[in-house]
Write a protein that holds these residues in place. Structure first.
Motif, PDB file in Angstrom:
ATOM      1  N   PHE A 142       5.254   3.727  -4.608  1.00  0.00           N
ATOM      2  CA  PHE A 142       4.165   2.753  -4.604  1.00  0.00           C
ATOM      3  C   PHE A 142       3.215   3.004  -3.429  1.00  0.00           C
ATOM      4  CE2 PHE A 142       2.789  -1.112  -2.353  1.00  0.00           C
ATOM      5  CZ  PHE A 142       1.833  -1.573  -3.242  1.00  0.00           C
ATOM      6  N   GLU A 176       1.031   6.019  -4.164  1.00  0.00           N
ATOM      7  CA  GLU A 176      -0.005   5.718  -5.158  1.00  0.00           C
ATOM      8  C   GLU A 176      -1.093   4.823  -4.575  1.00  0.00           C
ATOM      9  OE1 GLU A 176      -0.771   6.642  -8.251  1.00  0.00           O
ATOM     10  OE2 GLU A 176       0.784   8.154  -8.141  1.00  0.00           O
ATOM     11  N   HIS A 177      -0.679   3.863  -3.757  1.00  0.00           N
ATOM     12  CA  HIS A 177      -1.658   2.950  -3.166  1.00  0.00           C
ATOM     13  C   HIS A 177      -2.564   3.679  -2.181  1.00  0.00           C
ATOM     14  CE1 HIS A 177      -3.183  -1.027  -2.664  1.00  0.00           C
ATOM     15  NE2 HIS A 177      -2.906  -1.082  -1.377  1.00  0.00           N
ATOM     16  N   LYS A 178      -1.964   4.554  -1.398  1.00  0.00           N
ATOM     17  CA  LYS A 178      -2.762   5.343  -0.459  1.00  0.00           C
ATOM     18  C   LYS A 178      -3.703   6.279  -1.216  1.00  0.00           C
ATOM     19  CE  LYS A 178      -0.565   6.645   3.126  1.00  0.00           C
ATOM     20  NZ  LYS A 178       0.346   7.360   4.064  1.00  0.00           N
ATOM     21  N   THR A 228      -6.776   4.603 -14.006  1.00  0.00           N
ATOM     22  CA  THR A 228      -5.388   4.583 -13.533  1.00  0.00           C
ATOM     23  C   THR A 228      -4.493   5.518 -14.343  1.00  0.00           C
ATOM     24  OG1 THR A 228      -5.602   2.312 -12.738  1.00  0.00           O
ATOM     25  CG2 THR A 228      -3.367   3.136 -13.129  1.00  0.00           C
ATOM     26  N   LYS A 271       1.969   2.866 -10.216  1.00  0.00           N
ATOM     27  CA  LYS A 271       0.518   2.813 -10.427  1.00  0.00           C
ATOM     28  C   LYS A 271       0.057   1.379 -10.712  1.00  0.00           C
ATOM     29  CE  LYS A 271      -0.399   7.492 -12.128  1.00  0.00           C
ATOM     30  NZ  LYS A 271      -1.563   7.738 -11.259  1.00  0.00           N
ATOM     31  N   SER A 284       0.275  -0.762  -7.654  1.00  0.00           N
ATOM     32  CA  SER A 284      -0.824  -0.384  -6.772  1.00  0.00           C
ATOM     33  C   SER A 284      -2.135  -1.024  -7.229  1.00  0.00           C
ATOM     34  CB  SER A 284      -0.967   1.143  -6.739  1.00  0.00           C
ATOM     35  OG  SER A 284      -2.091   1.522  -5.980  1.00  0.00           O
TER      36      SER A 284
END
Length: 405
Positions: free
Chosen positions: A4, A7-9, A212, A239, A242
């Motif tokens: 997570f 993916e967030h970064k 996404t 994803k 995120s």
């Protein structure tokens, strides 16, 4: 959790995401917030050099409006209302111009709704009753408001039965006399700025989140994903989490900025005024602070719900462009066609994430479900987020199935 975080970064590293967030922040906080208070809405008028016709002195004008309204005892009674009208007429006789934002428009709304028999259609000031009406005849304010609410409910077809009883029960909880102060600032916040927040967020959420899953097809990463130890299900969930986190972060950024601008310019003055001082015929027993909390909650939960819808659409198609168009259509399509649909269907469309309006707290809209009437804001704040969360497992399954193929 590590997947997570990656993916967030990865999401926040995209230039398109950073530009979208910046544009959204500038529009909502700078233009609809600080500049609106200082210039567009509350700057003094008659600046011929300004595109908006206002001077850049909103802070000082807001303080003068608040001080003027505070001089009427803090409550809206027959006596204070009569004195407001007399003061407006006295200033007019002296040639003193009053800004429309100085509760002048609120006074005229009260007069036209509660004292229609005093309107003189052939008078030179027929548009603004406060300039000519006999203030001594302005009595029975709350009795007249009650009669106006009853008449409105009957005109809406809500005057009888369980629906009428529910709305009357809400109205009976409205405390009288009304706490009263300067209303235009709160009207701008609750009637214009916050209801528009969801509409603006929908645009940028669609831009950021529509690639996404479709973006993976665009980048041709399917073979690589199938070799991962944790597989496509874990990646799909990362994803989606995120994307949901991004929706919350975007909202938080806008909310903090908007509240900061509001506190600087409006302060906390008038938070305990009932929303009825903005719209007399509202029946919800809410004050300004409660109404603002509701509208922020509506925007937050709607954003989460809309993020879920966008990511499902992204999982259904392989084209970034098509995913974006479908996402925009999900938010703005219902708004475009609503006026051509039956009223019941219009209300149903409001339950789509970010399609309805937090300003429904000022209205008497209801839903009839399983034999019971439910005030629309209760559903507008719960159903959209449930729709979005319900989309999550379908997005995972659809994308996973495509990856295996």
């Amino acid at each position: 959790m590590g997947l997570f975080a990656l993916e967030h970064k990865k999401l926040w590293r995209k230039t398109s995401v950073r530009v979208s967030v910046l544009l959204c922040f500038v529009y909502m906080v700078v233009f609809c917030g600080a500049l609106s208070y200082q210039w567009f809405e509350f700057g003094s008028s008659n600046d011929v050099t300004s595109a908006f016709g206002n001077n850049f002195d909103g802070y000082a004008m807001i303080r003068s409006y608040q001080a003027s309204a505070d001089g009427y005892g803090g409550y809206l009674t027959d006596e204070s209302f009569q004195r407001m009208v007399r003061d407006i007429q006295a200033d007019d006789d002296k040639g003193i111009y009053r800004e429309l934002k100085d509760n002048r428009s609120a006074v005229n709304d009260y007069l036209t709704q509660l004292y229609p028999e005093l309107r003189e259609t052939d008078n030179a000031y027929s548009i603004l009753m406060e300039y000519y009406v006999d203030s001594s005849k302005l009595t029975g304010f709350y009795e007249r408001r009650q009669a106006a609410v009853e008449e409105f409910l009957h005109l809406q077809g809500q005057g009888t039965g369980a629906e009428g009883e529910m709305l009357r029960a809400m109205n009976e909880k409205v405390e009288e006399p009304f706490r009263f102060g300067w209303t235009s600032g709160w009207q701008n916040v609750l009637g214009d700025t916050l209801p528009d927040m969801g509409v603006i967020m929908a645009l940028f959420l669609a831009i950021v989140l529509s690639p996404t899953f479709s973006g993976e097809w665009h980048s041709n990463t399917a073979p690589l994903l199938l070799t991962m130890d944790r597989g496509w299900r874990h990646l799909a969930l990362a994803k989606i989490l995120s994307g949901l986190a991004f929706a919350v972060e975007l909202f938080a950024l806008l909310a903090v900025g908007s509240i900061a601008a509001q506190l600087v310019y409006l302060g906390t003055d008038g938070w305990d005024m009932p929303i009825q001082v903005i719209k007399l015929l509202a029946v919800a027993p809410m004050n300004m602070l409660q109404a603002e909390i509701f509208e922020y909650a509506f925007a937050l939960l709607g954003a989460i719900g809309f993020a879920g819808v966008v990511m499902l659409l992204s999982a259904l198609v392989k084209s970034n462009v098509l995913a974006l168009l479908l996402s925009l259509a999900a938010a703005y399509g219902p708004m475009m066609i609503a006026q051509y649909l039956p009223y019941g269907l219009q209300k149903a469309l409001d339950l789509i994430p970010l399609v309805g309006s937090g300003a429904d707290i000022f209205r008497t809209n209801t839903f009839h479900i399983f034999g019971k009437y439910i005030w629309s804001p209760y559903l507008l704040i719960t159903v959209p987020v449930l729709i979005g969360l319900a989309c999550v497992p379908f997005a995972i399954m659809k994308w996973s199935r495509r990856q295996r193929v």
